[in-house]
Design a protein around this motif. Structure first.
Motif, PDB file in Angstrom:
ATOM      1  N   ALA A  70       0.817  -1.212   0.000  1.00 25.42           N
ATOM      2  CA  ALA A  70       0.000   0.000   0.000  1.00 25.42           C
ATOM      3  C   ALA A  70       0.849   1.260   0.000  1.00 25.42           C
ATOM      4  O   ALA A  70       0.438   2.301  -0.521  1.00 25.42           O
ATOM      5  CB  ALA A  70      -0.934   0.000   1.202  1.00 25.42           C
ATOM      6  N   LEU A  71       2.047   1.191   0.577  1.00 22.99           N
ATOM      7  CA  LEU A  71       2.919   2.361   0.654  1.00 22.99           C
ATOM      8  C   LEU A  71       3.834   2.492  -0.559  1.00 22.99           C
ATOM      9  O   LEU A  71       4.607   3.440  -0.637  1.00 22.99           O
ATOM     10  CB  LEU A  71       3.787   2.276   1.926  1.00 22.99           C
ATOM     11  N   THR A  72       3.745   1.544  -1.496  1.00 21.76           N
ATOM     12  CA  THR A  72       4.620   1.555  -2.662  1.00 21.76           C
ATOM     13  C   THR A  72       3.801   1.892  -3.900  1.00 21.76           C
ATOM     14  O   THR A  72       2.840   1.200  -4.219  1.00 21.76           O
ATOM     15  CB  THR A  72       5.305   0.186  -2.842  1.00 21.76           C
ATOM     16  N   SER A  73       4.180   2.947  -4.600  1.00 21.04           N
ATOM     17  CA  SER A  73       3.425   3.389  -5.777  1.00 21.04           C
ATOM     18  C   SER A  73       4.077   2.958  -7.085  1.00 21.04           C
ATOM     19  O   SER A  73       3.403   2.805  -8.098  1.00 21.04           O
ATOM     20  CB  SER A  73       3.266   4.915  -5.772  1.00 21.04           C
ATOM     21  N   ASN A 104       8.854  -1.255  -8.141  1.00 20.57           N
ATOM     22  CA  ASN A 104       9.059  -1.586  -6.727  1.00 20.57           C
ATOM     23  C   ASN A 104       8.019  -2.573  -6.222  1.00 20.57           C
ATOM     24  O   ASN A 104       8.332  -3.467  -5.428  1.00 20.57           O
ATOM     25  CB  ASN A 104       9.033  -0.311  -5.879  1.00 20.57           C
ATOM     26  N   ARG A 105       6.785  -2.420  -6.688  1.00 17.22           N
ATOM     27  CA  ARG A 105       5.744  -3.367  -6.286  1.00 17.22           C
ATOM     28  C   ARG A 105       6.048  -4.761  -6.835  1.00 17.22           C
ATOM     29  O   ARG A 105       5.862  -5.769  -6.142  1.00 17.22           O
ATOM     30  CB  ARG A 105       4.375  -2.884  -6.788  1.00 17.22           C
ATOM     31  N   GLY A 106       6.508  -4.807  -8.078  1.00 14.62           N
ATOM     32  CA  GLY A 106       6.869  -6.101  -8.645  1.00 14.62           C
ATOM     33  C   GLY A 106       7.986  -6.768  -7.874  1.00 14.62           C
ATOM     34  O   GLY A 106       7.944  -7.982  -7.609  1.00 14.62           O
ATOM     35  N   GLN A 107       8.985  -5.989  -7.489  1.00 20.24           N
ATOM     36  CA  GLN A 107      10.090  -6.552  -6.707  1.00 20.24           C
ATOM     37  C   GLN A 107       9.615  -6.997  -5.328  1.00 20.24           C
ATOM     38  O   GLN A 107      10.108  -8.006  -4.790  1.00 20.24           O
ATOM     39  CB  GLN A 107      11.206  -5.514  -6.584  1.00 20.24           C
ATOM     40  N   LEU A 108       8.658  -6.268  -4.747  1.00 18.53           N
ATOM     41  CA  LEU A 108       8.100  -6.689  -3.459  1.00 18.53           C
ATOM     42  C   LEU A 108       7.410  -8.047  -3.586  1.00 18.53           C
ATOM     43  O   LEU A 108       7.584  -8.932  -2.745  1.00 18.53           O
ATOM     44  CB  LEU A 108       7.110  -5.642  -2.943  1.00 18.53           C
ATOM     45  N   PHE A 109       6.608  -8.207  -4.637  1.00 12.71           N
ATOM     46  CA  PHE A 109       5.915  -9.482  -4.828  1.00 12.71           C
ATOM     47  C   PHE A 109       6.911 -10.629  -4.982  1.00 12.71           C
ATOM     48  O   PHE A 109       6.700 -11.718  -4.434  1.00 12.71           O
ATOM     49  CB  PHE A 109       5.003  -9.406  -6.054  1.00 12.71           C
TER      50      PHE A 109
END
Length: 286
Positions: free
Chosen positions: A151-154, A158-163
């Protein structure tokens, strides 16, 4: 209006009890809320006396800092916070009494202290839940922390790397659940879901930018994840080996998609309008 007044009085009384607990002047008043607020005062003192040693996640700290700065910008801090209600009152009902203004300032300060104390407590629990696996009491907190990070990543990259990072976490959990057929299969299902979402975001960013750089994270992930999955098959039951093979097939598909998309970007044909569970379908080089 009654609810707002009641909430404000509770906040003001909580601020008074905090003042008294910290050696401040006793107000010699009682409230019907005292029985509910007294445990919160004790908790606040314990949190202040025994601060958590865990370090909060950098993105969580950034989000909390942004929220507090926004609150400070809107309501002010200290003198400015006390002055703003007075300015509003002077336009309509006249200046507020200094005592009322001071109480509201203390109440706002108590609320901010409560937010900060809660953030410290949550960060400590989050750190303690890092090694939790499905079935543990803190596993829900662990997954909730992951959702908060998303939620804090736009940024799509970065979201792909988080997943992909979550997929590696699921794999580590799977190693602790070998022999539990249902639990092992369920956590690998979650791992494959995180893998597909992360790859889809990164391949989509690569195609949109006509830049193969986001695919480097995919290649690195596939190499590490394949080795770890291979290690899980050693000494595993037949059912676990069969389930692991499905995840290995997915990784082969991911590696193939990254290679073909990288080639397409190199020849100026990054992607077609079609897409699937791994993101945009690469175009054909002439």
């Amino acid at each position: 209006m009654d609810n707002a007044l009641f909430s404000r009085r509770r906040a003001e009384r909580f601020a008074q009890l905090l003042d008294e607990a910290n050696g401040g002047r006793r107000h010699h008043v009682r409230s019907r809320s005292d029985e509910q607020l007294t445990p919160l005062v004790s908790l606040s003192r314990q949190l202040a006396a025994e601060p958590a040693e865990a370090t909060a996640d950098p993105e969580f700290r950034a989000g909390l800092r942004a929220m507090l700065l926004a609150t400070a910008a809107r309501d002010g801090i200290g003198t400015s916070a006390a002055a703003r209600p007075a300015e509003k009152a002077s336009a309509g009902r006249g200046p507020l009494l200094p005592a009322v203004t001071a109480r509201r300032a203390r109440a706002r300060g108590a609320i901010l202290v409560g937010i900060a104390a809660g953030a410290i407590a949550v960060s400590g629990i989050s750190a303690a839940s890092e090694n939790a696996v499905p079935g543990d009491a803190l596993y829900g907190m662990k997954r909730g922390t992951e959702r908060a990070q998303l939620a804090l990543t736009s940024s799509e990259i970065n979201r792909g790397q988080l997943f992909l990072g979550f997929a590696r976490t699921r794999l580590a959990e799977a190693s602790a659940l070998r022999g539990d057929r249902a639990g092992y299969s369920a956590v690998l299902d979650d791992m494959d879901s995180d893998t597909r979402q992360g790859v889809r975001l990164l391949t989509g960013a690569a195609a949109q930018r006509a830049d193969a750089a986001p695919l480097d994270a995919v290649d690195s992930f596939v190499g590490r994840q394949r080795r770890a999955l291979d290690a899980l098959t050693e000494g595993a039951s037949r059912a676990d080996r069969e389930r692991t093979s499905h995840s290995l097939v997915l990784l082969e598909s991911v590696a193939e998609r990254a290679d073909t998309l990288r080639t397409a970007i190199g020849c100026g044909q990054p992607a077609t309008t079609a897409s699937d569970h791994l993101g945009p379908t690469p175009g054909t080089c002439p």
